[in-house]
Scaffold this motif. Structure first.
Motif, PDB file in Angstrom:
ATOM      1  N   ILE A   1      70.854   0.736   7.912  1.00  0.00           N
ATOM      2  CA  ILE A   1      71.504   0.477   9.191  1.00  0.00           C
ATOM      3  C   ILE A   1      72.815   1.244   9.207  1.00  0.00           C
ATOM      4  N   ASN A   2      72.812   2.360   9.915  1.00  0.00           N
ATOM      5  CA  ASN A   2      74.011   3.191  10.055  1.00  0.00           C
ATOM      6  C   ASN A   2      74.867   2.608  11.176  1.00  0.00           C
ATOM      7  N   ASN A   3      75.674   1.634  10.809  1.00  0.00           N
ATOM      8  CA  ASN A   3      76.497   0.941  11.791  1.00  0.00           C
ATOM      9  C   ASN A   3      77.941   1.440  11.807  1.00  0.00           C
ATOM     10  N   ALA A   4      78.415   1.998  10.710  1.00  0.00           N
ATOM     11  CA  ALA A   4      79.815   2.443  10.645  1.00  0.00           C
ATOM     12  C   ALA A   4      80.092   3.460  11.736  1.00  0.00           C
ATOM     13  N   GLY A   5      81.192   3.290  12.416  1.00  0.00           N
ATOM     14  CA  GLY A   5      81.564   4.222  13.467  1.00  0.00           C
ATOM     15  C   GLY A   5      82.891   3.810  14.069  1.00  0.00           C
ATOM     16  N   LEU A   6      83.501   4.723  14.771  1.00  0.00           N
ATOM     17  CA  LEU A   6      84.756   4.384  15.430  1.00  0.00           C
ATOM     18  C   LEU A   6      84.919   5.222  16.681  1.00  0.00           C
ATOM     19  N   GLY A   7      85.681   4.672  17.618  1.00  0.00           N
ATOM     20  CA  GLY A   7      86.015   5.384  18.837  1.00  0.00           C
ATOM     21  C   GLY A   7      87.517   5.360  19.030  1.00  0.00           C
ATOM     22  N   ILE A   8      88.076   6.493  19.399  1.00  0.00           N
ATOM     23  CA  ILE A   8      89.519   6.600  19.607  1.00  0.00           C
ATOM     24  C   ILE A   8      89.766   6.993  21.053  1.00  0.00           C
ATOM     25  N   HIS A   9      90.566   6.202  21.724  1.00  0.00           N
ATOM     26  CA  HIS A   9      90.849   6.387  23.144  1.00  0.00           C
ATOM     27  C   HIS A   9      92.023   7.345  23.296  1.00  0.00           C
ATOM     28  N   GLY A  10      91.832   8.404  24.052  1.00  0.00           N
ATOM     29  CA  GLY A  10      92.919   9.352  24.276  1.00  0.00           C
ATOM     30  C   GLY A  10      92.371  10.732  24.605  1.00  0.00           C
TER      31      GLY A  10
END
Length: 259
Positions: free
Chosen positions: A90-99
């Motif tokens: 389960i490849n769940n790691a992730g991030l989103g950066i607003h800008g």
């Protein structure tokens, strides 16, 4: 392998909170042994103790930063060294950066690509041959409703999730009739720590729970679907957005996450 059940071993990245943590609880209750991967060893250790005590499963903790060079290769080398067979990933790691890209540090873009795209792809590529050889396996890659349209102010994030969606759908077709199933899971706004990084402005619509997202994923896996969107409202928006005139779709997406 359209279910993840007892006598299997599941690797979950980003397992310390949110959707990853919900997957860990659900699969441990089903009897699957787990490998929990995230950066914070203390949080993972606490979760592992809880799961072992409650469900009697084997839980291995690997504190690992998927943003680092060769992170995925090093993780798989660790699994091999401990003789762990990966039945499900389960490849769940992730991030989103607003800008906006032009005024954000370059690191914000490279980190999102490293974790959301590079590590996910390499991990999948490295564990897949073993699954194919055994004739069974499951890979769930966590994409996003943002993968269905470009999102101004989160250009890199939405592009990275569009990659995950397309990559996993293609993988689903490549692995048909092999005993290996691939699923792209596309949550919308979910009540997790994601928004501590992305910011509340990145949240669109009512937030679903991590447990609801896991329910959606496991139901879609059983049905052999290549991708699934969590929540009826999210599914409707994801269907509509690519069908709108381009400028209108971009305008709506921009307003929805405008700082």
């Amino acid at each position: 392998m359209r279910t993840i059940a007892a006598s299997t071993t599941t690797v979950i990245t980003g397992a310390s909170s949110g959707i990853g943590r919900a997957f860990a609880h659900r699969l441990a209750a089903a009897g699957s042994d787990l490998v929990l991967v995230a950066r914070r060893a203390d949080v993972l250790d606490e979760l592992a103790r809880e799961l072992r005590s409650r469900h009697g499963v084997t839980v291995t903790v690997i504190a690992h930063d998927l943003d680092q060079t060769d992170a995925a290769q090093n993780l798989v080398a660790r699994l091999d060294a401990e003789h762990i067979t990966v039945d499900a990933l389960i490849n769940n790691a992730g991030l989103g950066i607003h800008g906006d890209l032009g005024v954000s540090p370059l690191r914000s873009a490279t980190t999102q690509i490293a974790v959301n795209v590079n590590s996910l792809t390499v991990l999948t590529a490295l564990v897949l041959p073993g699954m194919l050889a055994r004739g069974r396996g499951a890979i769930i890659n966590v994409a996003s409703t943002a993968g269905f349209q470009p999102v101004p102010h989160m250009a890199v994030y939405s592009a990275s999730k569009a990659y995950v969606l397309a990559f996993t759908r293609a993988l689903w077709r490549e692995t048909r009739r092999t005993g290996v199933d691939a699923l792209a899971l596309c949550p919308g706004a979910t009540d997790t720590a994601f928004f501590a990084t992305a910011g509340d402005a990145a949240s669109v619509g009512r937030r679903r729970t991590a447990e609801q997202v896991v329910d959606t994923a496991l139901r879609a896996l059983r049905r052999g679907r290549p991708s699934v969107v969590d929540g009826r409202g999210n599914a409707a928006v994801s269907w509509l957005a690519p069908r709108l005139p381009e400028r209108l779709a971009l305008s709506i997406a921009e307003r929805s996450v405008r700082p």
